[in-house]
Design an enzyme around this catalytic site. Structure first.
Site, short mmCIF file in Angstrom:
data_model
loop_
_atom_site.label_atom_id
_atom_site.label_comp_id
_atom_site.label_asym_id
_atom_site.label_seq_id
_atom_site.Cartn_x
_atom_site.Cartn_y
_atom_site.Cartn_z
N ALA A 1 0.88 -1.18 0.00
CA ALA A 1 0.00 0.00 0.00
C ALA A 1 0.91 1.22 0.00
CB ALA A 1 -0.90 -0.01 1.22
N VAL A 2 1.26 1.65 -1.19
CA VAL A 2 2.25 2.73 -1.37
C VAL A 2 1.55 3.92 -2.02
CG1 VAL A 2 4.41 3.35 -2.53
CG2 VAL A 2 4.12 1.05 -1.59
N GLY A 3 1.91 5.14 -1.57
CA GLY A 3 1.29 6.36 -2.13
C GLY A 3 -0.20 6.38 -1.81
N HIS B 1 -6.47 -14.87 -15.23
CA HIS B 1 -6.91 -13.47 -15.39
C HIS B 1 -8.37 -13.43 -15.83
CE1 HIS B 1 -6.86 -9.28 -16.53
NE2 HIS B 1 -5.57 -9.17 -16.29
N TYR C 1 -9.18 -12.71 -19.61
CA TYR C 1 -8.53 -13.44 -20.71
C TYR C 1 -8.90 -14.90 -20.84
CZ TYR C 1 -5.53 -9.49 -21.72
OH TYR C 1 -5.07 -8.25 -22.08
N TYR D 1 -2.41 4.38 -2.61
CA TYR D 1 -3.04 3.05 -2.49
C TYR D 1 -3.30 2.65 -1.03
CZ TYR D 1 -2.78 1.87 -7.46
OH TYR D 1 -2.96 1.84 -8.83
N GLU E 1 3.93 -8.73 -14.23
CA GLU E 1 2.95 -9.71 -14.69
C GLU E 1 3.46 -10.46 -15.94
OE1 GLU E 1 -1.51 -9.21 -14.40
OE2 GLU E 1 -1.17 -8.80 -16.51
N ASP F 1 -2.77 -8.11 -4.49
CA ASP F 1 -2.97 -6.67 -4.72
C ASP F 1 -3.80 -6.09 -3.59
OD1 ASP F 1 -1.61 -6.42 -7.10
OD2 ASP F 1 -3.31 -5.58 -8.22
N VAL F 2 -3.67 -4.78 -3.36
CA VAL F 2 -4.43 -4.16 -2.27
C VAL F 2 -5.75 -3.54 -2.74
CG1 VAL F 2 -3.41 -1.81 -2.39
CG2 VAL F 2 -4.14 -2.74 -0.20
C1 LIG Z 1 -6.51 -4.43 -15.96
C2 LIG Z 1 -5.08 -4.00 -15.84
O1 LIG Z 1 -4.68 -3.01 -16.38
N1 LIG Z 1 -4.30 -4.80 -15.10
C3 LIG Z 1 -2.87 -4.58 -14.96
C4 LIG Z 1 -2.64 -3.58 -13.91
O2 LIG Z 1 -3.17 -4.12 -12.75
P1 LIG Z 1 -3.74 -3.23 -11.64
O3 LIG Z 1 -4.55 -2.11 -12.19
O4 LIG Z 1 -4.41 -4.15 -10.70
O5 LIG Z 1 -2.41 -2.64 -10.99
P2 LIG Z 1 -2.42 -1.78 -9.67
O6 LIG Z 1 -2.54 -0.35 -10.01
O7 LIG Z 1 -3.42 -2.34 -8.72
O8 LIG Z 1 -0.95 -2.05 -9.11
C5 LIG Z 1 -0.62 -3.30 -8.53
C6 LIG Z 1 -0.42 -3.21 -7.00
O9 LIG Z 1 0.79 -2.46 -6.74
C7 LIG Z 1 0.62 -1.69 -5.55
N2 LIG Z 1 0.71 -0.26 -5.88
C8 LIG Z 1 0.69 0.17 -7.17
C9 LIG Z 1 0.81 1.52 -7.48
C10 LIG Z 1 0.94 2.45 -6.42
O10 LIG Z 1 1.03 3.67 -6.61
N3 LIG Z 1 0.93 1.99 -5.14
C11 LIG Z 1 0.82 0.67 -4.83
O11 LIG Z 1 0.81 0.30 -3.66
C12 LIG Z 1 -0.74 -2.06 -4.98
O12 LIG Z 1 -0.61 -3.13 -4.09
C13 LIG Z 1 -1.50 -2.48 -6.21
O13 LIG Z 1 -2.62 -3.27 -5.88
O14 LIG Z 1 -1.26 -3.33 -13.75
C14 LIG Z 1 -0.52 -4.45 -13.31
C15 LIG Z 1 0.91 -3.96 -13.29
O15 LIG Z 1 1.85 -4.86 -13.15
C16 LIG Z 1 -0.73 -5.65 -14.25
O16 LIG Z 1 -0.04 -5.50 -15.42
C17 LIG Z 1 -2.22 -5.86 -14.56
O17 LIG Z 1 -2.44 -6.80 -15.58
MN LIG Z 2 -4.72 -4.07 -8.72
#
Ligand SMILES: CC(=O)N[C@H]1[C@@H](OP(=O)(O)OP(=O)(O)OC[C@H]2O[C@@H](n3ccc(=O)[nH]c3=O)[C@H](O)[C@@H]2O)O[C@H](CO)[C@H](O)[C@@H]1O
Ligand SMILES: [Mn+2]
Length: 346
Positions: A109-111, A224, A227, A113, A294, A202-203
């Site tokens: 849980a960064v920034g 996924h 997909y 999130y 991923e 993921d959070v």
């Molecule tokens: C539908 C879609 O587009 N899915 C893609 C997107 O997932 P997501 O949209 O699920 O990525 P996300 O934004 O949730 O990031 C993944 C995880 O990293 C952590 N986090 C991320 C950013 C931040 O500022 N702070 C933080 O804490 C947090 O735990 C988060 O749940 O991106 C991922 C990046 O690898 C994957 O490629 C996924 O396939």
């Molecule tokens: Mn996510």
């Protein structure tokens, strides 16, 4: 005289037919006796049922019928795919609960999130590994705020949370992909001694239904939710041959989502180490795979087959508004987020 001569062959015929019926009846009785459960077995009270609870009164051949004929429940390499109805939660609980297992659970849980953490943890305490010991490892750049939140939350017995400070990178891609390296190092530093299994989640997610020990296995990945209808050439794998995550169009099993992976400490340690090495090798060449960690996770799982797969019930997305018939329960789902607002550089 004439009638008497005719009657004899008819009598013999009738006798033969009657004998046939008699023999058939005795044979059927013999067969049904063999398949019927003994009455004494039915009466026995069972404190910890380790055999089917819902079908115990059915003859054994029903147990060989598939319970989910509408979906694939085993991969071509014979790993189970976990769907509602394909397992018995009572058997699963009775297998795993006496083992006194600790499930490490990592969540970043960064920034911005950090806003997702409360719902994630509150719903996890309802649905995630109920009755098992869970150790949450929360990686954050805002330890003080997360500590305050943890004081407000109630955790069930045997369930604890540890806050681990991490830096905030400037790009969301970097925050997401650095998780592999951080998990690897934390396994080496402490999780290896503190838990039996590790699940990395993921959070930006909420639990809605049981997410229990049926997911436990050596190397576990989730299909996924966007997909699973697609042929492999449409999967969003990394397609540039220069990348260590490269998968050609004619290869691939499933497209896995990085929001969930797990397994034994040993297997997940190897996976995170390999992915972080490959992420670094790509970085050295100025490359970042199309979906960061991923893409590398998908490469790894193509070459090291997971021993258990989670159906999209275990990893859904609230953006998918209609729930198809095969998804009987959405268990864990990504919440709808304003990416532009929550991400650093979107
Ligand atoms: C539908 C879609 O587009 N899915 C893609 C997107 O997932 P997501 O949209 O699920 O990525 P996300 O934004 O949730 O990031 C993944 C995880 O990293 C952590 N986090 C991320 C950013 C931040 O500022 N702070 C933080 O804490 C947090 O735990 C988060 O749940 O991106 C991922 C990046 O690898 C994957 O490629 C996924 O396939
Ligand atoms: Mn996510």
């Amino acid at each position: 005289m004439r009638t008497g001569k005719k009657a004899t062959p008819w009598c013999i015929c009738l006798l033969v037919i009657l004998q046939g019926f008699l023999f058939f009846g005795v044979w059927k009785l013999y067969l049904s006796y063999g398949t019927r459960p003994h009455k004494t077995e039915e009466k026995q009270p069972s404190v910890l049922p380790l055999s089917p609870t819902t079908k115990e009164k059915q003859p054994f051949f029903f147990l060989l019928s598939p319970t989910r004929p509408d979906v694939m429940t085993v991969t071509p390499w014979l790993a189970p795919i976990v769907w509602e109805g394909a397992f018995d939660p009572v058997i699963i609980d009775n297998m795993y609960k006496p083992q006194d297992l600790t499930i490490a659970t990592t969540v970043f849980a960064v920034g911005k999130y950090t806003r997702f953490l409360r719902d994630f943890l509150e719903t996890a305490e309802y649905h995630y590994m109920s009755g098992l010991k869970v150790h949450y490892y929360i990686f954050t750049d805002q330890s003080k705020d997360v500590d305050l939140l943890l004081k407000e939350l109630r955790f069930a017995a045997g369930r604890v949370a540890t806050v681990i400070p991490v830096p905030k990178y400037n790009r969301w891609q970097e925050i997401s992909l650095r998780r592999m390296e951080t998990i690897q190092k934390t396994i080496e530093a402490r999780i290896g001694r503190e838990a039996d299994y590790i699940y990395c989640l993921d959070v930006d997610m909420k639990f809605h239904y049981r997410w229990g020990p049926e997911v436990l296995g050596s190397l576990v990945a989730a299909i996924h939710p966007w997909y699973y209808y697609f042929p492999r050439e449409k999967f969003s794998y990394e397609r540039r041959p220069a990348s260590r995550a490269y998968i050609p169009e004619d290869q691939g099993d499933f497209y896995y989502m990085a929001a969930v992976f797990g397994g034994t400490i040993k297997e997940v340690h190897t996976l995170t180490k390999n992915c972080s090495e490959n992420l670094n090798l790509d970085k050295g060449q100025g490359l970042e795979a199309i979906w960061q960690e991923e893409s590398h996770l998908n490469w790894y799982l193509l070459h090291h087959k997971p021993t258990k797969l989670l159906s999209p019930e275990y990893l859904w997305d609230d953006l998918k508004r209609s729930q198809p018939r095969e998804i009987q329960h959405v268990r864990f789902s990504a919440v709808i987020k304003n990416k532009m607002e929550v991400r650093e550089n979107e």
